[in-house]
Design a protein around this motif. Structure first.
Motif, mmCIF file in Angstrom:
data_model
loop_
_atom_site.group_PDB
_atom_site.id
_atom_site.type_symbol
_atom_site.label_atom_id
_atom_site.label_comp_id
_atom_site.label_asym_id
_atom_site.label_seq_id
_atom_site.Cartn_x
_atom_site.Cartn_y
_atom_site.Cartn_z
ATOM 1 N N PRO A 74 4.985 2.115 11.140
ATOM 2 C CA PRO A 74 4.277 1.048 11.867
ATOM 3 C C PRO A 74 2.821 0.904 11.434
ATOM 4 C CG PRO A 74 4.873 2.881 13.327
ATOM 5 C CD PRO A 74 5.568 3.105 12.047
ATOM 6 N N VAL A 75 2.183 2.020 11.040
ATOM 7 C CA VAL A 75 0.796 1.929 10.553
ATOM 8 C C VAL A 75 0.772 1.081 9.281
ATOM 9 C CG1 VAL A 75 -1.175 3.251 9.714
ATOM 10 C CG2 VAL A 75 0.250 4.179 11.551
ATOM 11 N N TYR A 97 9.099 12.755 12.657
ATOM 12 C CA TYR A 97 7.774 12.195 12.947
ATOM 13 C C TYR A 97 7.167 11.384 11.816
ATOM 14 C CZ TYR A 97 6.732 14.365 17.374
ATOM 15 O OH TYR A 97 6.711 14.673 18.697
ATOM 16 N N GLY A 98 7.527 11.717 10.593
ATOM 17 C CA GLY A 98 6.941 11.020 9.441
ATOM 18 C C GLY A 98 7.086 9.516 9.553
ATOM 19 N N VAL A 99 8.095 9.089 10.286
ATOM 20 C CA VAL A 99 8.358 7.653 10.381
ATOM 21 C C VAL A 99 7.226 6.926 11.129
ATOM 22 C CG1 VAL A 99 9.621 7.482 12.569
ATOM 23 C CG2 VAL A 99 10.342 6.101 10.617
ATOM 24 N N LEU A 100 6.351 7.684 11.782
ATOM 25 C CA LEU A 100 5.234 7.052 12.483
ATOM 26 C C LEU A 100 4.285 6.355 11.494
ATOM 27 C CD1 LEU A 100 4.367 9.713 15.229
ATOM 28 C CD2 LEU A 100 5.558 7.549 15.481
ATOM 29 N N LEU A 101 4.365 6.762 10.232
ATOM 30 C CA LEU A 101 3.521 6.101 9.233
ATOM 31 C C LEU A 101 3.983 4.668 8.981
ATOM 32 C CD1 LEU A 101 3.078 8.948 6.581
ATOM 33 C CD2 LEU A 101 1.464 8.216 8.342
ATOM 34 N N THR A 139 1.444 -2.558 10.001
ATOM 35 C CA THR A 139 0.272 -3.258 10.560
ATOM 36 C C THR A 139 -0.692 -3.651 9.434
ATOM 37 O OG1 THR A 139 0.512 -1.855 12.507
ATOM 38 C CG2 THR A 139 -1.553 -3.059 12.301
ATOM 39 N N LEU A 140 -0.924 -2.697 8.545
ATOM 40 C CA LEU A 140 -1.856 -2.971 7.445
ATOM 41 C C LEU A 140 -1.299 -4.066 6.525
ATOM 42 C CD1 LEU A 140 -3.019 0.663 6.559
ATOM 43 C CD2 LEU A 140 -3.996 -0.966 8.181
ATOM 44 N N LEU A 157 9.512 10.368 4.629
ATOM 45 C CA LEU A 157 9.255 11.549 5.478
ATOM 46 C C LEU A 157 10.151 11.532 6.718
ATOM 47 C CD1 LEU A 157 5.360 11.766 5.309
ATOM 48 C CD2 LEU A 157 7.019 13.240 4.161
ATOM 49 N N PHE A 188 -6.853 -3.414 -0.836
ATOM 50 C CA PHE A 188 -6.764 -2.055 -0.274
ATOM 51 C C PHE A 188 -5.563 -1.928 0.673
ATOM 52 C CE2 PHE A 188 -11.570 -1.233 -0.782
ATOM 53 C CZ PHE A 188 -11.361 -0.441 -1.885
ATOM 54 N N ASP A 207 -2.335 0.368 0.641
ATOM 55 C CA ASP A 207 -2.023 1.322 1.730
ATOM 56 C C ASP A 207 -0.592 1.116 2.217
ATOM 57 O OD1 ASP A 207 -4.568 2.207 1.560
ATOM 58 O OD2 ASP A 207 -5.313 1.110 3.316
ATOM 59 N N VAL A 242 -1.845 -7.421 8.166
ATOM 60 C CA VAL A 242 -3.251 -7.851 8.064
ATOM 61 C C VAL A 242 -3.528 -8.351 6.647
ATOM 62 C CG1 VAL A 242 -5.644 -7.080 8.190
ATOM 63 C CG2 VAL A 242 -3.998 -6.306 9.907
ATOM 64 N N LEU A 268 2.253 3.746 2.565
ATOM 65 C CA LEU A 268 2.604 4.226 3.911
ATOM 66 C C LEU A 268 4.013 3.827 4.343
ATOM 67 C CD1 LEU A 268 -0.741 3.577 5.817
ATOM 68 C CD2 LEU A 268 0.199 5.765 5.109
#
Lengths: 652, 147
Positions: free
Chosen positions: B109-110, B103-107, B113-114, B91, B76, B80, B117, B84
């Protein structure tokens, strides 16, 4: 939108964790992941204190290299501008002139330009010897073998029209050397002929000290810093300098203010995102396009206006106190005539009595219209469009400092009528009805009538920045060439008046017999002062004027100027105009030569012209022609009797 | 899914090449340097993560996954991240400021991170699969099997 998107992502991650790891472990893992990313996002999106606009006067400067990191496009457009290269150290990359053993002989005195590795040298007349010889009253041709001295060229001023060379003395003073590189004609020229000033025997006359005045408008945040004082001609004068600037040339912070605070607070991404999201102006930096028209124009006017320091606002180091966004007149008096300049200077620096006035103003026409460049602010301020800074017009209405084309830095489409039509839209569909010229002709270009080439500097004529209607009255009162006659060079002022009365209902004025019978341009070249002559003779090389006036009659007029005029810059412009007609003809002409030598050179040219197919003077009744190569001597003598030709100097 | 993503981001690469070919201003102008950088990063990250997806699918059988839940979670999260990270870059290149992406660039780091992990889960599982099985007498394996 973005918070919603982020929330959606976090929910999906949470659901995936639950599906993968079961309710308990999934909620825990997903919760940790979601919390981590959510808190980072929330931190970035938290509102920040942006602050209110205030003075940036005490903020340190950081230089343009720092600006590049976040503003690469603005940096690039500035980097190719002539503002950046206004002052540079002399290096192989910055030097424009040819230093490959070039020799320029001016009135018998040789100047040799050489290069040794990455260092550049100029060997020319020793200044002490040259001044001593000039004091003898003899012309330089009779001075005998020149005593030469070798100077290292270490600093350069200019890169658009001219590049001036400077050497540094042991007292930290940068002196302008007597020979400069004229970029437009790609040749070395003597500075005595580069500025509009009469012939002189003083070889070093135009050699000024960079630290004294050039430093202020050609650099970013300059501080003169005198290191000692001496009495010179009864005035306390600096004997040395430790001049410092935030950056050589006119860099980002000259217009946007000091950048240290801006850089520091915006290293935090959340603040930048907030500014981007809200569209609010950042009070830590000046964006002239967000200032009022008056303040925005003053940012340009800081250098593009003629000013005298307000002594009480300056420190002992003579550090320029102005910061963009400030009220310019807190620190500088804007003056409107050289007489006013002398008066202000005497008042501010306790020099009394003020120096006696020069016979002619070298910066302004008698009606106040700026006569030269670097006074554009005053020109615009005199325009009805500016409305004393209370209207919408500012320098930025037409100019874009980050334009793709560094020449003139005009905004998109602002080189044409769009500049005016953005406010005067009523003329868009009816331009011919207004101009009485074909819509696609130079006569229908707003600039040509309302901002004609009425300014002189650096061996070229330039558009005035006073936007005004061309009135015959103004020309009669001020001697300023009339816009119509700057294009219709072969027409009289009476002809111009006749059309203005018919087309625009102007009140006719009484004109004398000469103004009714002799072409205005020729009349000025024979009778007016050097300011008018420079502007008019400059128009002879202007293509729209040549198309409107024809060129067959021009050579005798230009040859007369080349032989007679006592201002070398006027002779240069005449030579330039004649060269566009016949380049080979002017090959052996030296506009810096003495009167006898020039007369011989011009006579040789006349002989060559006489051999060419003739010109019928009958076809040009407004030009006092005798033949294809000569003006009518009787008529010329008569006209010259009323010539007014006092000394004048334009130091631009 | 990996092949689908590879198709998508290779297509993006083709689109970018076309923008180059026709010298399209909104992509190549110096004023849009950030857009060009962001979209190039979107293409590069998207393609690379699509390949990672495919490699994961091919290699998943080689690992002795002791927890199918972790396997699903890693899958998963990789998916993602593959959406992302390049999506955020893409974006970020729309409506950007001169020196910053939008702002789209905030995706990004999310997604990053995923991805971290997911990779950590895979590394952990790879490490565990390299150890002896419970039958070989490994204490942790016998503990796992008792559960």
């Amino acid at each position: 939108m973005v918070p919603l998107l982020a929330l959606g992502v976090l929910v999906i991650v949470l659901v995936q964790c639950v599906r993968a790891l079961g309710w308990r472990n999934g909620t825990l893992t997903g919760g940790i992941l979601a919390s981590l990313t959510a808190s980072a996002s929330v931190w970035l999106l938290l509102p920040r204190e942006i602050g209110e606009p205030g003075s940036l006067a005490r903020v340190p400067y950081v230089t343009s290299e720092t600006c590049f990191k976040c503003h690469p496009h603005h940096y690039e457009t500035w980097h190719r501008s002539f503002h950046r290269t206004m002052t540079q150290e002399a290096t192989p990359e910055t030097v424009r002139g040819d230093f490959n053993n070039q020799v320029l002989v001016v009135r018998g005195i040789p100047t040799t330009l050489t290069r040794e590795g990455n260092r550049f040298y100029m060997e020319t007349a020793d200044p002490t010897w040259a001044r001593r010889m000039a004091d003898t009253g003899k012309p330089p041709e009779e001075w005998g073998p020149a005593e030469l001295r070798r100077f290292e060229v270490v600093r350069l001023v200019g890169s658009h029209w001219f590049q001036e060379c400077m050497y540094r003395d042991e007292a930290g003073r940068y002196w302008r050397l007597p020979v400069s590189y004229h970029i437009a004609s790609q040749r070395w020229v003597h500075t005595n002929g580069a500025f509009l000033a009469p012939d002189t025997n003083d070889f070093w006359e135009k050699s000024t000290i960079w630290n004294e005045s050039c430093v202020y408008c050609h650099n970013t945040k300059p501080s003169k810093r005198p290191t000692g004082w001496t009495m010179l001609k009864g005035q306390r004068t600096p004997s040395g300098y430790d001049t410092q600037v935030a950056e050589l040339g006119i860099a980002c912070e000259a217009c946007h203010g000091p950048g240290e605070l801006h850089v520091r607070v915006n290293s935090e991404p959340g603040r930048r995102f907030m500014l981007q999201r809200t569209g609010r102006p950042d009070p830590t930096v000046i964006n002239p396009s967000r200032l009022s028209p008056q303040r925005a124009s003053e940012v340009c006017g800081h250098c593009h206006a003629s000013t005298v320091p307000r002594a009480s606002a300056w420190d002992e180091q003579h550090t320029d106190p102005y910061t963009p966004g400030d009220d310019l007149e807190r620190f500088l008096f804007v003056f409107w005539s050289e007489a006013e300049q002398r008066q202000l200077y005497a008042e501010q620096f306790r020099r009394s009595p003020p120096p006696p006035p020069e016979p002619l103003d070298g910066r302004f026409w008698p009606d106040g219209t700026p006569l030269t460049t670097a006074v554009e602010f005053q020109g615009m301020a005199m325009s009805a469009c500016y409305q004393n800074g209370q209207g919408q017009m500012s320098c930025l209405t037409c100019h874009l400092l980050h334009a793709e084309d560094p020449n003139f830095q005009l905004g998109k489409q602002k080189a044409g009528n769009e500049a005016c039509l953005q406010c005067h839209a009523e003329y868009r569909e009816h331009i011919e009805a207004h101009t009485h010229h074909r819509a696609d002709s130079p006569g229908s270009l707003c600039y040509n009538c309302h901002m004609p080439y009425q300014a002189y500097s650096l061996l070229a004529v330039h558009r005035t920045h006073r936007i005004h209607s061309p009135l015959v009255r103004d020309s009669l009162v001020s001697g300023k060439p009339h816009a119509c006659n700057l294009c219709h060079l072969d027409k009289t002022l009476a002809w111009t008046q006749q059309h203005l009365v018919r087309w625009y209902g102007h009140q006719p004025l009484e004109l004398n017999e000469e103004q009714a019978t002799v072409a205005a341009s020729v009349l000025h070249l024979l009778q007016a002062d050097a300011r008018s002559r420079a502007v008019y003779v400059g128009a002879y090389a202007w293509e729209p004027a040549r198309q409107a006036s024809g060129t067959a009659w021009m050579p005798p007029v230009l040859l007369d100027v080349m032989a007679r005029d006592r201002f070398p810059a006027v002779r240069y412009l005449a030579e330039k105009a004649l060269a566009t007609l016949d380049k080979g003809l002017v090959r052996d002409y030296d506009y810096m030569a003495g009167p006898e030598q020039r007369a011989a050179q011009v006579e040789a040219m006349r002989l060559r012209l006489a051999a060419a197919p003739g010109l019928d003077p009958q076809n040009h009744p407004t030009i006092p022609l005798a033949s294809a190569c000569r003006l009518d001597p009787v008529r010329i003598t008569e006209l010259l009797r009323r010539r007014t030709d006092p000394d004048v100097s334009i130091h631009e | 899914m990996g092949w689908l993503l590879l198709l998508l981001f290779l297509s993006l690469g083709a689109v970018l090449e076309t923008l180059h070919g026709f010298k399209v201003g909104f992509y190549l102008d110096p004023a849009h340097r950030v857009r060009r950088e962001m979209w190039t990063l979107a293409h590069a990250h998207g393609t690379l993560l699509a390949l990672v997806q495919i490699a994961f699918a091919c290699g998943v059988q080689r690992f002795a996954w002791r927890s199918p839940g972790r396997l699903r979670l890693a899958s998963f999260l990789l998916l993602d991240a593959a959406v992302l990270l390049p999506g955020g870059f893409f974006l970020g290149g729309i409506g950007h400021a001169e020196g910053d992406p939008s702002y789209g660039v905030l995706l990004v780091p999310v997604g990053a991170t995923l991805l971290l992990v997911a990779v950590a889960l895979i590394v952990l599982e790879a490490w565990r699969s390299s150890r002896p099985t419970p039958e070989a007498g490994h204490p942790s394996a016998s503990k796992e099997s008792k559960r």
